[in-house]
Design a protein around this motif. Sequence first.
Motif, PDB file in Angstrom:
ATOM      1  N   LYS A  56       0.822  -1.210   0.000  1.00 21.52           N
ATOM      2  CA  LYS A  56       0.000   0.000   0.000  1.00 21.52           C
ATOM      3  C   LYS A  56       0.854   1.258   0.000  1.00 21.52           C
ATOM      4  N   SER A  57       1.920   1.277   0.829  1.00 15.96           N
ATOM      5  CA  SER A  57       2.758   2.475   0.907  1.00 15.96           C
ATOM      6  C   SER A  57       4.076   2.139   1.589  1.00 15.96           C
ATOM      7  N   HIS A  72       4.103   8.542  -3.402  1.00 20.01           N
ATOM      8  CA  HIS A  72       4.613   7.307  -4.003  1.00 20.01           C
ATOM      9  C   HIS A  72       3.918   7.041  -5.337  1.00 20.01           C
ATOM     10  N   ASP A 113       9.268   7.581  -5.545  1.00 20.13           N
ATOM     11  CA  ASP A 113       8.491   8.609  -4.853  1.00 20.13           C
ATOM     12  C   ASP A 113       8.970   9.994  -5.277  1.00 20.13           C
TER      13      ASP A 113
END
Length: 272
Positions: A56-57, A72, A113
């Motif tokens: 997810k991150s 991101h 990112d």
Amino acid sequence: MRTLKNLIAAGAASLISSAALAADLPPPPMYVPPPVEDFGGWYLRGDIGFSNQQVKSLDNALYHDPGVSVQHTGLGFDTAGIFGLGAGYRFNNWFRADVTGEYRGKSNFHGVDVVTVNGTPFGTNTYTGSKSEWLVLANAYFDLGTWWCITPFIGAGVGGSANTISGFTDTGQPAASLAFGPTATKWNFAWAVHAGLAYKVNPSLTMELAYRYADLGDGITGDMYTWNGVNAVNNPMHFKNITSHDLRFGVRWAIDAAPVYAPPMLPLMRKG
């Protein structure tokens, strides 16, 4: 003429006597088919397949510095192999459970990112690395009926996942920078849901084609350091919420399989 009448009377009397005797005898035994056994038993299983994983991150202590904003893009993993073994018990024709352990092979990681400082674009970071897991699950399945030896099923499992991040590299541009994350492993609570089709080859062997959604928890690197070994703050890279869509092919081998069929019960023959 009298003789003919006598013969007819004697035949009629014999027929009536035979009918009366037959009425006194018990009826012949009826054929009763054997009951269908709702069979259960122990089984072993093996699975191979491949993963389709997401994260997810990412999170790092430096992301929380005042005025820093990180967006991101393109975080993801390549496909990797899955190899598993397990043992279970089939309680009846519709419910079974097993415990499985599997190694999920190394999957290459890639991501970018964009860093903004006080509203001004500062640069980008390009990430590479790899991830692997050991996944242990206790699973329960519901078989939904059988048609032409094919049985659809659904299931769910809970357990733990040891997620290993290795070879992590962070390359910054246009302000040139280079940082590394040592290999580290993190244990997490894991859960999964299953759906698939099973085909019974014979009473001992069943093949499966199944889909599984697995939530593997988080991953983490060791403390990040720059190319010259300097690091002023503890800032391992956290991989938040790793999930996977898995496709697996499996086989189940029944240790104490049911017989192919039960021999019919033949009626007893009366003597005399």
